[in-house]
Each structure stands twice: as structure tokens, then as C-alpha cells.
Design an enzyme around this catalytic site. Structure first.
Site, PDB file in Angstrom:
ATOM      1  N   SER A  69      -1.633  13.584  24.152  1.00 31.57           N
ATOM      2  CA  SER A  69      -2.838  14.355  23.852  1.00 31.57           C
ATOM      3  C   SER A  69      -3.253  15.312  24.974  1.00 31.57           C
ATOM      4  CB  SER A  69      -3.953  13.373  23.521  1.00 31.57           C
ATOM      5  OG  SER A  69      -5.104  14.043  23.140  1.00 31.57           O
ATOM      6  N   ASP A 281      -7.022  20.761  21.926  1.00 35.00           N
ATOM      7  CA  ASP A 281      -6.372  19.933  22.944  1.00 35.00           C
ATOM      8  C   ASP A 281      -4.847  19.952  22.729  1.00 35.00           C
ATOM      9  OD1 ASP A 281      -5.951  18.186  20.839  1.00 35.00           O
ATOM     10  OD2 ASP A 281      -6.413  16.396  22.008  1.00 35.00           O
ATOM     11  N   ASP A 285      -5.649  17.567  17.937  1.00 29.89           N
ATOM     12  CA  ASP A 285      -6.582  16.762  17.141  1.00 29.89           C
ATOM     13  C   ASP A 285      -8.024  16.852  17.639  1.00 29.89           C
ATOM     14  OD1 ASP A 285      -6.360  15.179  19.380  1.00 29.89           O
ATOM     15  OD2 ASP A 285      -5.834  13.340  18.301  1.00 29.89           O
ATOM     16  N   GLU A 375     -16.792  12.731  17.626  1.00 31.22           N
ATOM     17  CA  GLU A 375     -17.118  12.387  18.997  1.00 31.22           C
ATOM     18  C   GLU A 375     -17.542  13.685  19.675  1.00 31.22           C
ATOM     19  OE1 GLU A 375     -14.728   8.595  20.473  1.00 31.22           O
ATOM     20  OE2 GLU A 375     -13.439  10.348  20.411  1.00 31.22           O
ATOM     21  N   ALA A 376     -18.412  13.565  20.672  1.00 26.37           N
ATOM     22  CA  ALA A 376     -18.880  14.758  21.372  1.00 26.37           C
ATOM     23  C   ALA A 376     -17.694  15.554  21.923  1.00 26.37           C
ATOM     24  CB  ALA A 376     -19.832  14.359  22.494  1.00 26.37           C
ATOM     25  N   ASN A 377     -16.589  14.854  22.243  1.00 23.83           N
ATOM     26  CA  ASN A 377     -15.418  15.523  22.818  1.00 23.83           C
ATOM     27  C   ASN A 377     -14.641  16.373  21.819  1.00 23.83           C
ATOM     28  OD1 ASN A 377     -13.806  13.760  21.282  1.00 23.83           O
ATOM     29  ND2 ASN A 377     -13.538  12.324  22.974  1.00 23.83           N
ATOM     30  N   ARG A 501     -19.912   2.075  30.471  1.00 20.06           N
ATOM     31  CA  ARG A 501     -18.904   1.352  29.676  1.00 20.06           C
ATOM     32  C   ARG A 501     -17.556   1.393  30.405  1.00 20.06           C
ATOM     33  NH1 ARG A 501     -15.856   5.443  27.381  1.00 20.06           N
ATOM     34  NH2 ARG A 501     -14.639   3.973  26.162  1.00 20.06           N
ATOM     35  N   GLY A 504     -11.399   2.932  28.125  1.00 20.53           N
ATOM     36  CA  GLY A 504     -10.266   2.340  27.420  1.00 20.53           C
ATOM     37  C   GLY A 504      -8.952   3.001  27.800  1.00 20.53           C
ATOM     38  N   THR A 505      -9.007   4.067  28.580  1.00 18.17           N
ATOM     39  CA  THR A 505      -7.782   4.797  28.890  1.00 18.17           C
ATOM     40  C   THR A 505      -7.510   4.951  30.386  1.00 18.17           C
ATOM     41  OG1 THR A 505      -8.874   6.934  28.921  1.00 18.17           O
ATOM     42  CG2 THR A 505      -8.048   6.213  26.798  1.00 18.17           C
TER      43      THR A 505
HETATM   44  C1  16G Z   1      -9.073   8.063  23.305  1.00 16.14           C
HETATM   45  C2  16G Z   1      -9.645   8.118  21.919  1.00 16.14           C
HETATM   46  C3  16G Z   1     -10.871   8.977  21.893  1.00 16.14           C
HETATM   47  C4  16G Z   1     -11.869   8.495  22.914  1.00 16.14           C
HETATM   48  C5  16G Z   1     -11.245   8.372  24.271  1.00 16.14           C
HETATM   49  C6  16G Z   1     -12.188   7.663  25.221  1.00 16.14           C
HETATM   50  C7  16G Z   1      -8.446   8.111  19.817  1.00 16.14           C
HETATM   51  C8  16G Z   1      -7.417   8.787  18.964  1.00 16.14           C
HETATM   52  N1  16G Z   1      -8.675   8.674  20.981  1.00 16.14           N
HETATM   53  O1  16G Z   1      -8.601   9.314  23.711  1.00 16.14           O
HETATM   54  O2  16G Z   1     -11.418   8.880  20.615  1.00 16.14           O
HETATM   55  O3  16G Z   1     -12.963   9.371  23.000  1.00 16.14           O
HETATM   56  O4  16G Z   1     -10.070   7.594  24.177  1.00 16.14           O
HETATM   57  O5  16G Z   1     -11.565   7.452  26.436  1.00 16.14           O
HETATM   58  O6  16G Z   1      -9.019   7.101  19.440  1.00 16.14           O
HETATM   59  P1  16G Z   1     -12.186   6.486  27.515  1.00 16.14           P
HETATM   60  O7  16G Z   1     -12.267   5.100  26.888  1.00 16.14           O
HETATM   61  O8  16G Z   1     -11.279   6.568  28.671  1.00 16.14           O
HETATM   62  O9  16G Z   1     -13.548   6.999  27.830  1.00 16.14           O
HETATM   63 MG    MG Z   2      -5.621  14.726  21.171  1.00  9.76          MG
END
Ligand code: 16G
Ligand code: MG
Length: 547
Positions: A69, A281, A285, A375-377, A501, A504-505
Site C-alpha cells: 500500500s 495511495d 485503495d 476512514e479519515a485517511n 491506541r 496495528g501496523t
Molecule cells: C491499515 C488499515 C487501515 C488503517 C491503518 C491503521 C486496512 C485495509 N488498512 O493500513 O484501514 O487505517 O492500518 O494503521 O484495513 P495503524 O494501526 O498503524 O494506525
Molecule cells: Mg492502500
């Protein structure tokens, strides 16, 4: 399939895609994502899992998308797509994680165990669609996915370079041919065809102009728009930037994520004052809009702004055709407070707030007759229930003349929507249609409400899972005392709001704050970051307050 034929699973792994890294990897919010050189065995194994999943779903097609992405070029990733074109069912994320992390020696037995656990009938046919983004590491990974599919005697079909939403769309169509034709051309026919149909009926007027600049993030979305551009005629004049040539690097200082997070215009675009620009992006998406004013100040029209535009335009069409349908909007805690207030109080549209991550928004949107989620993004789309589609169809056939017209427009609007997942290209056409119908340029669109100034920060802590949240991530339940501290801090600001929070990434805790002025939002975010640092085991240097 007798267990002995699972040997080939091991053989392929050992000979071609051995696991060379001990780093634990997790199927996160958007699949596996990390440095591309750590992923080959993971993608091979996802090929295996896709075949098992396809058989559990009675031979329906599953998708595998190779992409990271908006991440920079050295990263890559893989995610699975379920038969209706949705993200992989959540309960399978743990299975995917398990399969990705076992040693090559245990791969055969773990595969066998998973097959038993999910009760897959290995005698069934299995079909897997595979797509990839433009990264130079993607073809090699796509080949690994193909090997995984073949190892379990499934049938792979490669789509080459496509946007993530195009692959979601193709998977859905393959399993439900009423949705469209499962090819890239089929996608253009449906989405772009509907756009052209609508625009023939809508005169261009008011402040709306047909020129749209696009920042393609040097990724796949811009490339696909370049194909579409030729078929658009006078309806929309796309001026495309950052298409991947001329040394432009994927997502580097450009693209939707850069624009949203840094609140800066991307490199590589030749700006003109007030000209609206859509920024995509890397895998197409997400989309945000912006423009620069005559002082080169940037004005961002983010996912919240797109959601309100689409919701209000659809509401307008619904009332014009006299349909009694329940339209609702789904946001996350990141939605600007001003947008939520505008939606609930001015548009009188109900809002649901859910946890971050597309799958949560998607599911919540299904609870409405028509659910708009963003999402705001900039990731989002619109979902229409069968009931909604049938009601509108009936009006288009049997209603009064004016009602028939609006219902007809709405049907084309539905056709133009990629309902499987947020889709920058489909969203672009939805936005352009709504703006054209209202005779609005970006400036008028911006006038609906004024965003509250906000700030996002990251804090590194020993263990980000020490932070737990509830109420759609708006309230922090541990560590003890942190929520009380946040509330104390927020109470010192007019229109103040803040939450924290675990990401998640990334291995960080995210902090969000908004308030009536930028200075206050900055200060509040820094104070909350300090509280996280102090109460949740911060590492490195303590976040500083702005001078
Ligand atoms: C991922 C999610 C996106 C979310 C982002 C938050 C999908 C396809 N993508 O890119 O929706 O806004 O994670 O990232 O679900 P973070 O947990 O690092 O803030
Ligand atoms: Mg993407």
C-alpha cells in the site's frame, strides 16, 4: 487429497521458498507487511492457505494481493481476499499467522493440521486470483504465491499489476456474476461506463470545472487512470502526475498518506491556485483531495469530507425519488469532530463509530440500508443492501417522472461504486459526480464545515499491547490511570478531544488530539504523549511540549 501428496508442500518450500528468517510475523490489520526480502516464504504459504480457504468455501475463488500500500518501496506485503471480495475473515488471521511462522520442517504437518481443523475437503477444486502492485519485488512474490497454489493442486490465475480494489472486484465477480465481469476491462466497463452514463445526464455548471489533477503516488492507481483517461472524452479532463516515471519513487513525499499525515502538498505536481487535486495511495485503495490557495496554503479534503459529500448527495437523491431507506455513516475515532457534528446535526444522518481498520467499518456499514464508510485517511466506499437496490429499481421503473429520473441516477451511482472495498478510482468518480451535480468546486465543497485543528503523534513504549482500549478506541482501559489523566488534560481545552491506541501496523502507540486552535491541538497531543510515556513505559527520549 491423501496426506502423502502434501510432501510437495515441503518440497516446494525447501527448494524454492525456504524460510530464511526467524523474525515472527503477524497477519495484521491489512495482512502481512514488512521488508520485501522477509516475505517470500510467507507469500508461498499464503498460496497454500488460499487453496484451503477456497475449498472450505466450496471451491469459490479467493484472492491474493501482493502490496504494501502506502509504505515505501523496500516494503511489501500480502493479504487474502474472501469470496465476496471482502477482507479475510478475522478468525483466519490467527491461522495465517501460524502457517507463516512454522519452520519448513513443520510446514507439512501444520498444513495437514489446519486442513483438518477447518474441515477442508481437499478433493474439491480450488481457484485463486493473484494480483500485485508496481513494486519491483512484487513479481517474485507473486510467483511464490502461484507455487503455493499449485502445491495444493489449486488453479491460480494471475492478473499482473492491478490496484487492490480491482482484484477485490474480480474475486467478487468470479463468485457472483451478477456483479460484473471478472476482468480489468470488466471493471472499467462497469465503473467508468456508469460515470459516463451519469455525466451525459448532468450538465456542467456553477463552480464545477472538468479539469482534475491527480497525484498517482508513483503507484498503480495513476497507471490505471492513464488507461481510463483516454476513454473519458470531455466529461473529465485528468491531468496526471507521479505516474512512476522520471525517477519518481513510490509513495515518497507523495500520495494520499503523505498528504494526509504531513498536511503538505506532494512533490511532482505542478500546482495552480484553487485547482482541485486528488491524491491516491500506492495500491489505489485510498484517496484524499486538496487544493492550494493563492498563498500556497494547502486545504485538505480528507476521507471525512468525502464521506459527508457522498452521504449528502445520496440523501438528496433518495429524497428526490421518495425512497424510505435508512442511510448511515461509519467513522473511526480519527474522524474530525467537526465532521461528526455536521453529519449528525446538519445532515441528520446517524453515525456509527468503530475501531480502526477497514474490516470493522465495512461490517458496521452493512447494518444500514445504505452505509457510507470512510476512514479519515481516505479509505472508504458505500454499501447498498439488496433491499435498497430493489427499492430504487422499483422506483426507477414505476415512479413519477421526476422520481424515476433521480432513481435512475442513483442506480448508475450504485453501479459506479466498488462495494467490495474502498477504491480510490471508484471514489474519484463518485466525488466528481456529486460535485458536478451540485455545481461545486473544491472551495464550495470545503465550506460545508470547518475542521477542528488536530495533531497526531507516536510514542514508543516497551510493549504497546500494555495499552488497551474500549468504546471504539476512544477510551483507554489500561494502564491504570491513563484515561483519567487524558480526561484531565482534555478538560483544559475548548473543543478538546484526545485518545491513544496501539498501532496495528507499527511498533508504536498513536496519539490523536484536536482542539479549537492548532496551537492547542499541538499542545494537548504533546501532553497526552507525555502521559503515555510516563504511565505506559516509554522508551527513548521523553516527548517534548511545543515551545
Ligand atoms: C491499515 C488499515 C487501515 C488503517 C491503518 C491503521 C486496512 C485495509 N488498512 O493500513 O484501514 O487505517 O492500518 O494503521 O484495513 P495503524 O494501526 O498503524 O494506525
Ligand atoms: Mg492502500
Amino acid at each position: 487429497m491423501p496426506p502423502s501428496s502434501l510432501r510437495v508442500v515441503y518440497a516446494f518450500a525447501r527448494e524454492m521458498h525456504p524460510k530464511t528468517s526467524e523474525v515472527f510475523i503477524q497477519y495484521g490489520t491489512a495482512g502481512f507487511r514488512t521488508k520485501a526480502n522477509l516475505l517470500e516464504h510467507v507469500v508461498y504459504r499464503m498460496g497454500l492457505l488460499a487453496v484451503i480457504r477456497s475449498r472450505v468455501k466450496n471451491g469459490r475463488t479467493i484472492g491474493i494481493m501482493i502490496t504494501a500500500s502506502h509504505n515505501l518501496e523496500p516494503d511489501n506485503g500480502v493479504k487474502l481476499i474472501d469470496p465476496d471480495g471482502e477482507m479475510l475473515e478475522q478468525s483466519w488471521e490467527e491461522i495465517a499467522t501460524r502457517l507463516a511462522n512454522v519452520s519448513d520442517n513443520d510446514l507439512e504437518s501444520t498444513t495437514e493440521q489446519i486442513i483438518k481443523e477447518v474441515n477442508a475437503d481437499m478433493a474439491l477444486k480450488a481457484s485463486v486470483f493473484i494480483g500485485m502492485d508496481t513494486r519491483y519485488t512484487s513479481p517474485r512474490l507473486a510467483a511464490a504465491a502461484v507455487h503455493g497454489v499449485i502445491a495444493l493442486k489449486g488453479t491460480p490465475k494471475e492478473f499482473g499489476i492491478v490496484t487492490t480494489p480491482i482484484l477485490h472486484y474480480c474475486v467478487r465477480c468470479r463468485n457472483d456474476n451478477t456483479y460484473g465481469t471478472p476482468t480489468e476491462e470488466g471493471y472499467y466497463e462497469k465503473i467508468v461506463g456508469a460515470f459516463k452514463n451519469i455525466r451525459e445526464k448532468l450538465p456542467v455548471g456553477g463552480e464545477y470545472t472538468t479539469t482534475l489533477y491527480v497525484d498517482g503516488a508513483n503507484g498503480v492507481g495513476g497507471k490505471k487512470l492513464n488507461i481510463i483517461k483516454k476513454s473519458l472524452g470531455d466529461e473529465l479532463d485528468l491531468v496526471l502526475y507521479n505516474l512512476g516515471g522520471n525517477g519518481g519513487k513510490l509513495n515518497l513525499n507523495c500520495g494520499a498518506d503523505f498528504v494526509k499525515v504531513s498536511q503538505q502538498a506532494p512533490v511532482g505536481v505542478e500546482h495552480k491556485p484553487w485547482q482541485r487535486v486528488a491524491s491516491l495511495d500506492g495500491d489505489g485503495d485510498r484517496i484524499v483531495y486538496y487544493y492550494l490557495d493563492d498563498k500556497e496554503k494547502m486545504h485538505l479534503l480528507d476521507g471525512d469530507r468525502i464521506a459527508t459529500l457522498l452521504a449528502s448527495y445520496i440523501t438528496q437523491l433518495l429524497s428526490a425519488c421518495g425512497a424510505q431507506l435508512r442511510l448511515g455513516l461509519v467513522q473511526t475515532a480519527y474522524a474530525n469532530g467537526a465532521s461528526t457534528q455536521y453529519i449528525t446535526q446538519q445532515l441528520k444522518v446517524p453515525v456509527t463509530c468503530v475501531k480502526t481498520g477497514v474490516k470493522h467499518l465495512h461490517h458496521a456499514a452493512q447494518a444500514y440500508d445504505i452505509g457510507v464508510y470512510f476512514e479519515a485517511n481516505g479509505h472508504g466506499t458505500v454499501l447498498y443492501s439488496e433491499n435498497a437496490k430493489n427499492t430504487i429499481k422499483k422506483i426507477a421503473e414505476e415512479g413519477e417522472v421526476e422520481q424515476r429520473k433521480s432513481a435512475g441516477l442513483l442506480l448508475q451511482y450504485i453501479e459506479m461504486t466498488n462495494e467490495t472495498v474502498g477504491d480510490a478510482l471508484s471514489d474519484l468518480f463518485l466525488v466528481e459526480t456529486a460535485l458536478c451535480a451540485r455545481g461545486q468546486g473544491a472551495r464550495q465543497w470545503m465550506q460545508a464545515y470547518t475542521d477542528l485543528p488536530c495533531r497526531q503523534l507516536k510514542v514508543t513504549v516497551q510493549d504497546r499491547n500494555a495499552i488497551s482500549t474500549t468504546d471504539a478506541e476512544r477510551v483507554c482501559t489500561s494502564p491504570e490511570g491513563l484515561q483519567t489523566r487524558i480526561e484531565e488534560l482534555v478538560s483544559g481545552y475548548s473543543s478538546g478531544r484526545a485518545f491513544v491506541r496501539p498501532s496495528g501496523t507499527e511498533d508504536v502507540v498513536r496519539v490523536y488530539a484536536e482542539a479549537d486552535t492548532q496551537q492547542s491541538a499541538d499542545k494537548l497531543s504533546a501532553e497526552v504523549a507525555q502521559a503515555v510515556f510516563d504511565l505506559a513505559g516509554g522508551v527513548g527520549s521523553r516527548p517534548e511540549l511545543p515551545a
